[in-house]
Structures are given as structure tokens and as C-alpha cells.
Design an enzyme around this catalytic site. Structure first.
Site, mmCIF file in Angstrom:
data_model
loop_
_atom_site.group_PDB
_atom_site.id
_atom_site.type_symbol
_atom_site.label_atom_id
_atom_site.label_comp_id
_atom_site.label_asym_id
_atom_site.label_seq_id
_atom_site.Cartn_x
_atom_site.Cartn_y
_atom_site.Cartn_z
ATOM 1 N N PRO A 193 0.832 -1.212 0.000
ATOM 2 C CA PRO A 193 0.000 0.000 0.000
ATOM 3 C C PRO A 193 0.867 1.263 0.000
ATOM 4 O O PRO A 193 0.532 2.255 -0.659
ATOM 5 C CB PRO A 193 -0.809 -0.135 1.297
ATOM 6 C CG PRO A 193 -0.871 -1.622 1.532
ATOM 7 C CD PRO A 193 0.456 -2.164 1.069
ATOM 8 N N TYR A 194 1.984 1.242 0.718
ATOM 9 C CA TYR A 194 2.909 2.392 0.696
ATOM 10 C C TYR A 194 3.299 2.714 -0.743
ATOM 11 O O TYR A 194 3.275 3.878 -1.170
ATOM 12 C CB TYR A 194 4.156 2.060 1.535
ATOM 13 C CG TYR A 194 5.344 2.957 1.289
ATOM 14 C CD1 TYR A 194 5.407 4.243 1.821
ATOM 15 C CD2 TYR A 194 6.440 2.514 0.538
ATOM 16 C CE1 TYR A 194 6.509 5.063 1.604
ATOM 17 C CE2 TYR A 194 7.544 3.319 0.322
ATOM 18 C CZ TYR A 194 7.573 4.603 0.846
ATOM 19 O OH TYR A 194 8.672 5.406 0.629
ATOM 20 N N GLY A 195 3.680 1.692 -1.514
ATOM 21 C CA GLY A 195 4.115 1.888 -2.897
ATOM 22 C C GLY A 195 3.016 2.529 -3.739
ATOM 23 O O GLY A 195 3.297 3.375 -4.601
#
Ligand code: NAD
Ligand code: UGA
Length: 319
Positions: free
Chosen positions: A150-152
Site C-alpha cells: 500500500p505504501y508503494g
């Protein structure tokens, strides 16, 4: 002519604070922005800014880019947007809200503030995490991004926003996709910082998976240099990989740190967490051709510098 003035967001963080110091050293005036999120101990962030805080060319604005009135931000020549909620493995579940706030909304609001400002450059700190579990190595900028965490996804959204403001409003924008940056001031959630701390305290090191996962680890001063080149060499619009120039397995890095710190590690193995790609490797051709950039610090020298810094940070710990 008045000295140039730069805005650095995330100025108290690992990369932002090192960039601030370098800019001040070169005679650039700097306005730093940071809201001191509690992702890790804000006291460490204050410490990062200790030297800058007493420099006459530095000013700090403590504000949240995702919420504050950004009209208060000064007119500058260049913006280095380093602020974000980092951390690949922590971006699941309820934490995701912080990632969308700090990485997407904050970026969009900053771009709105500067879209009509005739900046020489708006540099966005992107990430190798936009490639995720990449299909090809070394990975070139033209490979369609396919985040694995999700960060990416949020870093890719920030990158897209940056590029589309460039296309729509003629902003001169550059996105730098850093590959796992390390060195003095590294965040305490990151692998080498954790390894140094454990070794200095005589505690076991946790390795995710079997330690054969590898990264194109990039030394901090190289990441900073790429930012300066993006500004001064007037990079064309677009995205650049910023890699360290070698492929290093996590278990190799542990062995190097054992040697530098003179301590044998006790290893504890845990399953590789979701979102953690097995490998990253930058294709460096584009940044070499356009910006004349090549990393200057290799892994042995870089790890020695980080270990030395960690010794100072954890002085008093068992060694
Ligand atoms: P860091 O957490 O040390 O620094 C980020 C700083 O931004 C923090 O001090 C935080 O308080 C501040 N911040 C966050 N949201 C903010 C907001 N809304 N308003 C104002 N300040 C805010 O992280 P870092 O490792 O220095 O990373 C810097 C940038 O580089 C980030 O954009 C990150 O995604 C990117 N990046 C880092 C790495 C790496 O290996 N460290 C690799 C790829 C990309
Ligand atoms: C790093 C940064 O944390 C991200 O903010 C950044 O966006 C990303 O690089 C990037 O290049 O885009 P990561 O590669 O996970 O992410 O960095 P480290 O925390 O240094 O981890 C490196 C490797 O060590 C990972 O494979 C991880 O699984 C492993 N690791 C980490 C361990 O084995 N043990 C630990 O205690 C910590």
C-alpha cells in the site's frame, strides 16, 4: 544577486535533514517544513536538525502539509518534497489512512501551492517501491510500475500527481525513485539501523525470510547529490532511478556490520512480511546520461559510516 532559496519538506527526517545541511553548506537559504509525525521518536528528528537550527540561513516551519494553510509557504526557487509517511511493511490495515494523508493529499496540496510559482524545479522523492516485485532487473524507468505494498501505491500516486501538474501547468518537475537509502540518520525502523542497534546492545537481529533478499542500497550522500543535480542540471521532466550501484543481500550486509562493529550477531529468522519485495535493482542508464550521476559510496564504506554514527547514537549501550 541574492542567494538562492530552497524549500525542503520533511526537513527533519533522514533524507530531508541531510539535504538541508548540504544546501546550507553550499550557501543556499533553506526553509524547512516538517510536522514531526510520531512514526518514530520526534526527538531523533530534532537531533537531525541540531546543526541547521543554529544556522542563520535556515528557518523551520512546523506544519502539516496535508492540513495547514499553505499560503504561508515562501516564494522559493526550488522545492525538494521529501515529506512522507515512509515504511513499506507498516502500510497495511488502519495505518493506510496516514499514508494517503501524508503521501497523496499533502503532495497534491503542495503542488497546488506552487503550480503558478515559476519554480526552477519541483523535485519529488519517489521510491523503488513503485516497481514492487519487479518483472525485470535491472529495472528501467519505463517498466510499468506495479507496487507490491500500500505504501508503494501512495508513493506512485504522489509521483503521478507531480508529473501531471508538470504537464498541465508547465511546472518543471522531476521524480527521483530512491532505492533503499542508508547511512547516518537512517530511520530507526529500517534494516541497517535496527541491525546496528541490536549489535551494539547485544540483542538478536531479526531477519525476514532467509536473508537472501537483496537491495540496490543507496548511500545518503548519493541520494542528496541526485537532488542537487535534478535542480542544477535542469533535468528534463520525468522520473529517474537513484540506486547505489550494487546488489547486496541482507545477510551479506549483516556480515559486513559484524566485521565493522566487531560483534557476532545472534540471528532470529521470521517469515518475510507482506509487501516486502525479494529484490530491487536500479537501471542507472537514464540518470547517468541526463544528470551525469553515478553513486560515489559503496556498501562497505557506507555501512562503516552508518555503524560509526550508530555508535554515537547508542553510546552507553553495551558494546
Ligand atoms: P523520514 O520519516 O525520516 O522523513 C520524512 C519526514 O517528513 C518526517 O520528519 C516527517 O515528520 C515529515 N512529514 C511527514 N508527513 C508530513 C506532512 N504531512 N507535513 C510535514 N511534514 C511531514 O523518511 P525518509 O527515510 O527521510 O524519507 C524521505 C522521503 O524519501 C520520503 O518521501 C520517502 O517516501 C522517500 N524514500 C525514502 C527511502 C529510504 O530508503 N529512506 C527510499 C525511497 C523513498
Ligand atoms: C526502504 C524504505 O523503508 C522505504 O521508505 C523506501 O520507500 C524503500 O526502501 C524503497 O526503496 O522504495 P526497504 O527496502 O524495506 O524499504 O528497507 P529496509 O527497512 O532497509 O529493509 C531492507 C531489507 O531488510 C528488506 O528486505 C527487509 O525485509 C529486511 N529487514 C528489515 C530484515 O531482514 N530485518 C529487519 O529487522 C528489517
Amino acid at each position: 544577486m541574492a542567494e538562492p532559496h530552497a524549500l525542503v519538506t520533511g526537513a527533519a527526517g533522514f533524507i530531508g535533514s541531510t539535504l538541508v545541511d548540504r544546501l546550507l553548506e553550499r550557501g543556499t537559504r533553506v526553509t524547512g517544513v516538517d510536522c514531526f509525525t510520531d512514526y518514530y521518536d520526534p526527538a531523533l528528528k530534532r537531533r537531525n536538525l541540531a546543526a541547521a537550527a543554529s544556522h542563520p540561513g535556515f528557518r523551520l516551519l512546523e506544519l502539516d502539509l496535508g492540513a495547514a494553510d499553505l499560503a504561508a509557504l515562501p516564494e522559493v526557487r526550488v522545492v525538494f518534497h521529501q515529506a512522507a509517511q515512509p515504511g513499506v511493511r507498516a502500510s497495511w490495515g488502519r495505518e493506510f489512512a496516514a499514508y494517503t494523508h501524508h503521501n497523496v493529499l499533502a503532495t497534491q496540496r503542495l503542488l497546488e501551492r506552487y503550480r503558478d510559482a515559476s519554480l526552477e524545479r519541483f523535485v519529488y522523492a519517489s521510491s523503488s517501491s513503485v516497481y514492487g516485485d519487479a518483472e525485470r532487473f535491472p529495472t528501467g524507468e519505463d517498466l510499468p510500475p506495479r507496487p507490491f505494498s500500500p505504501y508503494g501505491v501512495t508513493k506512485l500516486a504522489g509521483e503521478h500527481l507531480t508529473l501531471l501538474y508538470g504537464r498541465n501547468f508547465g511546472m518543471k518537475v522531476t521524480a527521483l525513485r530512491y532505492f533503499t537509502v542508508y547511512g547516518p540518520r537512517q530511520r530507526p525502523d529500517m534494516a541497517f539501523h535496527r541491525f546496528c542497534r541490536a549489535l551494539l546492545r547485544g540483542e538478536p537481529i531479526t531477519i525476514y525470510g532467509d536473508g537472501t533478499q537483496s537491495r540496490d542500497f543507496t548511500f545518503i550522500t548519493d541520494a542528496v547529490e541526485a537532488n542537487l543535480r535534478a535542480w542544477e542540471r535542469a533535468a528534463p521532466q520525468g522520473v529517474y532511478n537513484v540506486g547505489g550501484g550494487s546488489q547486496v543481500e541482507v545477510r551479506e550486509a549483516v556480515a559486513l556490520l559484524e566485521r565493522v562493529l566487531g560483534v557476532k550477531a545472534a540471528l532470529r529468522f521470521e517469515p518475510r512480511p507482506p509487501g516486502d519485495p525479494p529484490r530491487t535493482r536500479a537501471d542507472a542508464a537514464r540518470i547517468r546520461a541526463d544528470l551525469g550521476f553515478a553513486p560515489a559510496t559503496g556498501i562497505e564504506q557506507g555501512l562503516a559510516a552508518e555503524a560509526e554514527w550508530a555508535r554515537g547514537l547508542y553510546a552507553g549501550a553495551r558494546s
